[in-house]
Enzyme design. Structure first.
Site, PDB file in Angstrom:
ATOM      1  N   GLU A  79       0.816  -1.218   0.000  1.00  0.00           N
ATOM      2  CA  GLU A  79       0.000   0.000   0.000  1.00  0.00           C
ATOM      3  C   GLU A  79       0.851   1.269   0.000  1.00  0.00           C
ATOM      4  O   GLU A  79       0.800   2.080   0.912  1.00  0.00           O
ATOM      5  CB  GLU A  79      -0.958  -0.029   1.187  1.00  0.00           C
ATOM      6  CG  GLU A  79      -1.986  -1.143   1.019  1.00  0.00           C
ATOM      7  CD  GLU A  79      -2.964  -1.255   2.170  1.00  0.00           C
ATOM      8  OE1 GLU A  79      -4.140  -1.526   1.927  1.00  0.00           O
ATOM      9  OE2 GLU A  79      -2.535  -1.078   3.321  1.00  0.00           O
ATOM     10  N   GLU A  88      -4.610 -10.390   0.169  1.00  0.00           N
ATOM     11  CA  GLU A  88      -5.503 -10.209   1.314  1.00  0.00           C
ATOM     12  C   GLU A  88      -6.920 -10.458   0.830  1.00  0.00           C
ATOM     13  O   GLU A  88      -7.317  -9.975  -0.233  1.00  0.00           O
ATOM     14  CB  GLU A  88      -5.416  -8.788   1.895  1.00  0.00           C
ATOM     15  CG  GLU A  88      -4.091  -8.442   2.535  1.00  0.00           C
ATOM     16  CD  GLU A  88      -4.070  -7.010   3.100  1.00  0.00           C
ATOM     17  OE1 GLU A  88      -5.168  -6.462   3.379  1.00  0.00           O
ATOM     18  OE2 GLU A  88      -2.972  -6.454   3.236  1.00  0.00           O
TER      19      GLU A  88
END
Length: 1023
Positions: free
Chosen positions: A444, A512
């Site tokens: 991220e 994820e």
């Protein structure tokens, strides 16, 4: 520029990164492979003196000198984060930087810890190179030894080594001072979803190693093109170019010599290559490890012996799949942080080993080290037990996402050193671990120049592994296409899983998915079915392993767990850190049991129940199913009729076979009984992670034996009387009362004991679960679903010869709702005390204004608080829901009301059981009540009303009611994973729909008849 804000300064005097290994004086000690048997080793953990400052500039003069007066200093435990030891402030956030974004600058108020201790060095360190190793310090730090500056380092989750040979005093006291900065320019790359914790939180170690020994080495243990023979390459770097002899011995997993060579070298760097025929290959299912001993000699004297575990395996991409030893494997993984509920990110080897063992016991085969290098113990244990790894660099710049310039520093070449250093230090330390399949560049942080450079460096350093980074959305530089929380269905979300299947040209993983926050996750089987159906979909990683609650105690001594916002931390993502498959006390959540079932290694298909013909499909990628035995049982409800076991034959990975179970269906069926065939696949012998008999897969089939229940005709007399607004009904040994105004059954008594304290009333509300977090405002502030209203439109009763029929017509809605349910309650009351209950609900009003889904459709009622012993026939033993029911096998289960309550860190709706045919509640004298049906219902119970659960923020805030709450539902909504990911799938939703709920209420005493016998009865009213 302040030292801790110089982003182009990576370190001062830190040693070049290298593999993590141990050096021993003899082979005998090397075989033991423990720190204490090395040349020289000293652990510097323990109690240190500590000074906490608001900023580095407040440091006292000469604080780093040995004669500095430490009288007024506090003490602190190392390893440990200072926030969990009473210094500074606890703070949790998923996203935000806790200061203005102005890289590389950090706040003037920069909490700083000065650590001091003294230590002695014994003569085992004589003539050795003395290395001071910090395994983890957050965020940046300076070091002094005996008053002299040693160096500076940053990169909170990476090791840092310093050569202190010239500064250390052997035989005398040595003074060590470390100054740690909470904030540094490195913090801009350390914005991970976790608690902000600072200090020396991993081991501090002192090593003594030979001056001319091996400083670093790289082992590549690959396979040939047929995946049969091993190709071994060892590249070695000596500390000095001196005439030395290096012997290499490779022992196979059984301890037999597989290869040996000896070389005399004069250069610092050299390489050996070898072909090892017919190697035992390493995979997560078959973690075969060789042991390499490297013995360095000089003048026929052994300088050192270095042991290294070696696993032969091959990883490469072929088309749109990546292959491990030629197989397109499936990740069945979890994301894992270093975490401890008392000590934050301080974790011991024993804790990590418990993690790995538990994962193996629950069929998990892969870990993503989210989002940084973990403690070095983890990598050894993953090699040993068999666990695939995505090793992730300590890079996350998530806070920039909100600046509309997400790539602010990611695409700035001036920050290249800061990014690349974290990658190279990770690869250098972990490169020799066969468990690692991917190097992950971080998490991220957008995409740009610095990630392109990192990918380039990763390939240069290690061409044998694949490169991963989810933020490379176009898969420009990575080897696999990786996404987070890709949805199965949604009107606008992209990419959906179907789009990935159609469009992706590279292997795909979900790094994820299925956010395990609170009650959940749902939809696991739906994802796994897709993974199995498409080779290019190679599995994923649940977010995440642990709930990150902080162990706390209230004034009454009750233990509970705090989360974000509980420490005055603002901004905070609150309970978003409570999102694991394990609760903070290591209790497996129901979600973990569901995951175990969904990813189990054996899939069973029934071919012919009458003859016991079944088909087994291996969901293993490498290992043979002959490691298992099959235990089968036939149950009549809970009574064992037959059982047996058999060893499974040879079934290669990914293959199928057919078996015949030698059971006989020649028994006489009993009325109303359900006959079940249960299969349990268990380890035949002990494994490293579990004992023989450990169950790894199950299957269940209902036998085609259906009988009606025993016909019972109620007898006796009923007395019915009105007393104002109340209707009283009595029989031989029971009584009940209705409130005619509210249309409610108020009470049901038998033998003088009140069993029902409030009768069933319609509800569509349940306390929100964590996965409702995105819609809770819609449910509460727009639809007002928690504010239910019931308006009685008619109350009518009719007494017949053998029963009383009470009919109640109601309108049920919420505050300000233009939609509603028209409900009809009907109670048919028999002289035996049995009550047939029927509820019919029909949606009405402005249905275009009704919600898309409801939490539940059912009834809630209150029982006497002493009826806390519970038995039921349904899915269990753990809670289950429409989209999370694979682990819920049918059967008769015994528990308590408390035992059926899942005590989530954040209280929320829980404890549902699908496909329930009956549930019974009794006190300690056997008096109680049975709810049964010829159909099925959802069932849950607890000592807490929905409003209590809804209002409680922590478990210690739950106050037990003076009654037992029972929910019997026609349908309960799915759970999904909408806290971060896929919402409830349409097929599993509870919608505003017509429904009918039927069950029988029977007060009883188990001295007269069992709950099970009563549930098998069918009432046959008289003429």
């Amino acid at each position: 520029m302040k030292l801790w804000e110089n982003y182009q300064l990576d370190h001062i005097n830190r040693q070049a990164a290298r593999a993590h290994f141990l050096s021993f004086p003899t082979k005998t000690k090397a075989q033991l492979n423990e720190n204490r048997y090395t040349h020289a080793f000293k652990n510097l953990n323990g109690t240190w003196q500590f000074m906490f400052l608001q900023a580095p500039e407040y440091s006292p003069q000469n604080f780093y000198q040995p004669d500095f007066d430490t009288t007024d200093m506090a003490t602190i435990t190392v390893p440990g984060s200072w926030q969990v030891q009473g210094f500074g402030k606890m703070h949790y956030s998923d996203l935000w930087y806790n200061f203005p974004i102005n890289p590389p600058y950090v706040p003037t108020i920069n909490p700083t810890g000065i650590y001091k201790r003294t230590f002695t060095i014994d003569d085992t360190f004589t003539d050795q190179k003395i290395i001071l190793r910090f395994n983890g310090v957050d965020s940046a730090f300076e070091v002094w030894v005996n008053g002299h500056s040693v160096g500076y380092s940053k990169g909170a989750r990476n090791e840092a080594e310093f050569d202190i040979t010239e500064l250390a005093q052997i035989g005398g006291a040595n003074d060590l001072t470390v100054r740690v900065y909470q904030w540094s320019d490195g913090t801009y790359l350390e914005d991970q979803d976790m608690w902000w914790l600072s200090g020396i939180y991993r081991d501090v170690e002192l090593l003594g190693v030979p001056q001319t020994g091996i400083n670093d080495f790289t082992v590549v243990a690959d396979l040939d093109d047929t995946y049969q023979d091993g190709r071994l390459t060892v590249t070695t770097c000596l500390r000095q170019a001196a005439n030395q002899t290096v012997q290499f011995e490779l022992l196979d997993p059984t301890g037999q010599l597989a290869y040996q060579t000896e070389q005399t070298v004069s250069n610092a760097n050299f390489t050996i290559n070898a072909e090892i025929p017919a190697v035992a290959k390493w995979t997560a299912e078959t973690p075969n490890l060789y042991t390499l001993y490297m013995t360095v000699k000089q003048d026929d004297q052994i300088l050192e012996v270095i042991p290294q575990k070696v696993g032969f395996r091959n990883i490469h991409v072929e088309g749109d799949t990546f292959l491990v030893n030629g197989v397109a494997i499936k990740f069945k993984g979890v994301n894992r942080h270093d975490y401890n509920p008392k000590n934050g990110r301080v974790v011991a080897k024993a804790e990590i080993e418990k993690d790995i063992i538990l994962m193996k016991q629950f069929n998990i085969n892969a870990i993503r080290t989210s989002h940084y290098p973990n403690s070095y113990y983890l990598y050894d244990l993953c090699d040993q037990y068999g666990m695939y790894l995505i090793a992730e660099a300590d890079v996350e710049c998530h806070g920039f996402e909100l600046t509309e310039k997400y790539d602010w520093i990611t695409d700035d070449p001036k920050w290249e050193t800061a990014y690349v250093s974290r990658l190279t230090r990770m690869i250098s330390r972990e490169k020799n671990h066969p468990a690692i399949l991917f190097w992950s560049l971080g998490n991220e942080s957008a995409f740009g120049h610095n990630f392109r450079k990192m990918a380039e460096v990763a390939k240069e350093m290690d061409a044998t592994r694949l490169v991963h980074y989810e933020g490379d959305f176009d898969a420009e530089v990575v080897d696999v296409y990786s996404t987070m929380y890709s949805w199965l269905e949604h009107p606008t979300k992209k990419p959906l899983m179907r789009d990935i299947i159609a469009d992706s040209k590279k292997p795909h993983i979900l790094c994820e998915y299925a956010h395990a926050m609170g009650n959940g996750p749902g939809n696991l089987k739906d994802y796994q079915d897709l993974f199995y159906a498409h080779d290019k979909l190679q599995g994923g990683f649940i977010w995440e392993w642990f709930d990150h609650g902080i162990e706390s105690y209230d004034e009454q001594g009750h233990k509970y767990y705090r989360y974000g916002g509980d420490f005055g931390d603002d901004p905070s993502n609150k309970d978003f850190c409570i999102d694991g498959l394990l609760m903070p006390d290591r209790t497996p959540s129901p979600g973990l049991y569901e995951y175990k079932k969904v990813i189990e290694p054996i899939e069973t298909t029934m071919l012919d129940l009458a003859t016991g013909q079944i088909q087994l499909r291996s969901r293993l990628d490498f290992a043979n199913l002959n490691q298992f035995k099959l235990v089968y049982t036939i149950l009549a409800d809970d009574q064992l009729l037959q059982s047996g076991e058999m060893a499974l034959p040879d079934v290669p990975a990914r293959q199928t076979t057919e078996l015949e179970l030698p059971y006989q269906l020649d028994f006489t069926p009993l009325p109303g009984t359900v006959y079940l065939l249960n299969l349990s696949y268990q380890l035949k012998t002990d494994a490293a992670y579990a004992s023989a008999g450990h169950e790894l897969a199950t299957a269940q089939f209902e036998l085609p034996i259906h009988t009606k229940g025993l016909m019972i005709q109620p007898t006796g007399q009923l007395t019915v009387a009105e007393h104002g607004a109340y209707l009283d009904v009595t029989g031989n040994n029971f009584s009940l009362q209705f409130d005619q105004v509210q249309g409610r059954l108020l009470s049901l008594c038998r033998d003088g004991l009140e069993l029902i304290e409030q009768g069933p009333h319609f509800t569509f509300w349940r306390a929100p679960i964590s996965n409702d977090m995105e819609i809770v405002d819609e449910m509460k502030k727009k639809q007002f679903l928690h504010l239910e209203h019931e308006t009685v439109q008619n109350f009518h009763y009719e007494q017949l010869a053998d029963c009383l029929i009470v009919t109640v017509q109601t309108l049920n809605g919420t505050t300000n709702s233009p939609w509603h349910y028209d409900c009809r309650y009907q109670y048919t009351i028999y002289p035996s005390g049995d009550i047939r209950f029927n509820l019919q609900g029909t949606p009405g009003g402005k249905l275009d204004m009704a919600p898309d889904m409801l939490p539940r459709l059912g009834v809630v009622l209150n029982l006497n608080q002493n009826l806390e012993q519970v038995r039921y026939f349904g899915r269990g033993p753990h809670e289950n829901y429409a989209d999370s029911k694979e682990a819920g096998l049918l059967g008769v289960y015994t528990n308590t009301v408390d035992g059926l309550f899942t005590n989530y860190v954040v209280p929320q709706a829980n404890g549902n059981h699908l496909d329930t045919k009956w549930s019974a509640f009794t006190d300690d004298r056997g008096q109680g009540i049975v709810f049964s049906t010829e159909e099925t219902f959802n069932f849950s119970t607890s000592f807490y009303d929905e409003v209590t659960v809804d209002n409680a923020l922590h478990t210690n805030e739950l106050t037990k009611a003076d009654h037992i709450v029972v929910n019997l539902d026609y349908k309960q909504n799915a759970i999904g994973t909408f806290s971060c990911g896929q919402w409830q799938l349409d097929q599993y939703r509870t919608k505003v729909e017509p429904f009918e709920l039927n069950f029988r209420i029977t007060p009883f005493n188990n001295k007269e008849a069992s709950d099970q016998a009563i549930a098998h009865e069918i009432l046959q009213p008289g003429e």
